[in-house]
Design a protein around this motif. Structure first.
Motif: not given
Length: 325
Positions: A256-263
């Motif tokens: 799974l991704p380990q970053r949260i972008d654009h939210i």
């Protein structure tokens, strides 16, 4: 207005279960979905529902899978992160909306921080209350907790079949009084020590706990009775099953991704939370591109119930800046 008033319960057939939810405000704009922790129900958000409704916001508090009026599936695996996030997606589908702002406290926080990783297209914003966003550990978390804190640490103990369920259900009022304490009521110094650190041995401490000698009760008798009635009816097996998926969730989160972008994200910490310490949120900005962080001073773990006015002010202020109208 009574301290225990809630909107009428509604039911939605989602993700193979019946999900109970409590809705306020006009059905327009982006809904705010409130996800509770352990051992709570949607009732823990009563103060926020009232404030969001007064502000003209569409808000929904859910009884999580296994809690309150929501279904209690029998298998442990029915409470893994895929099911818990899938319930939220199912709720949006039921409501006919594309995205929501997800707000989560305690276990609800773990779930809502996974939403941008597992279902980013359904997330307009995320608010973590006490619970920080954390990247995937390099080893099985249960093995890590056992190594650092010992077998009596509550999350490790919860892996034991039946025993913790029975102890918590033996005297539900005592159990709820033990957990629902204000300020530093769950301060780790009161717990047995393992390798120089608190083991958070809630099982052993609960056995010795005398509610009559405790002056740190958070809830009124009327409020406490709502939780006691709910857990007398449901027991604690469903809620504890969320913990019994720690290893499974860790295994299935690989890749799974380990970053949260654009939210847009908001992290609210509580000064005196001994379980989810404010320092645990340090470094979140390295993994989230759009993050605001606020500390609620003087609050213990049950922040939205202990300091509701402060929590409401922070959430409504952030909503006003990031989601006006």
């Amino acid at each position: 207005m009574s301290a225990v008033q809630m909107p009428p319960a509604q039911k939605a057939a989602v993700n193979g279960i019946e999900l109970a939810y409590y809705e306020v405000g006009p059905r327009r704009g982006v809904p705010v979905v409130l996800c509770h922790g352990f051992p709570e129900t949607a009732f823990s958000w009563r103060h926020q529902l009232k404030a969001l409704e007064a502000a003209g916001r569409w808000a929904i508090a859910i009884d999580g899978r296994g809690y309150g009026l929501t279904s209690r599936p029998p298998r442990v695996e029915d409470y893994d992160m895929e099911h818990l996030t899938g319930d939220l997606v199912g709720l949006l589908d039921h409501l006919g909306v594309e995205k929501a702002i997800f707000v989560g406290h305690d276990w609800g926080g773990f779930v809502v921080w996974q939403m941008p990783l597992m279902h980013p297209d359904r997330c307009a914003g995320i608010v973590g209350l006490n619970t920080p966003f954390q990247v995937r550990l390099g080893m099985d978390p249960i093995a890590l907790f056992r190594k650092v804190y010992g077998d009596e640490m509550y999350i490790v103990w919860f892996q034991t079949p039946e025993e913790p369920d029975a102890l918590l259900a033996q005297d539900v009022e005592k159990t709820m009084r033990f957990f629902m304490r204000a300020g530093e009521g769950l301060k780790p110094e009161s717990q047995p020590q393992t390798q120089g650190r608190s083991s958070f041995a809630f099982g052993e401490t609960l056995k010795r706990y005398d509610p009559k000698a405790d002056q740190r009760q958070l809830l009124s008798d009327e409020e406490l009775a709502v939780f006691v009635e709910a857990f007398r009816r449901t027991g604690f097996t469903g809620p504890i099953n969320w913990y019994r998926n720690f290893t499974r969730n860790w295994q299935r989160s690989e890749g799974l991704p380990q970053r949260i972008d654009h939210i847009p994200c908001l992290m609210i910490t509580a000064e005196h939370d001994p379980v989810l310490r404010p320092s645990m949120a340090d470094g979140m900005g390295e993994h989230i591109s759009d993050l605001e962080t606020v500390m609620i001073e003087g609050s213990g773990h049950w922040t939205q119930q202990e300091k509701p006015d402060e929590v409401n002010r922070v959430i409504l202020g952030w909503l006003g800046r990031r989601f006006p109208g």
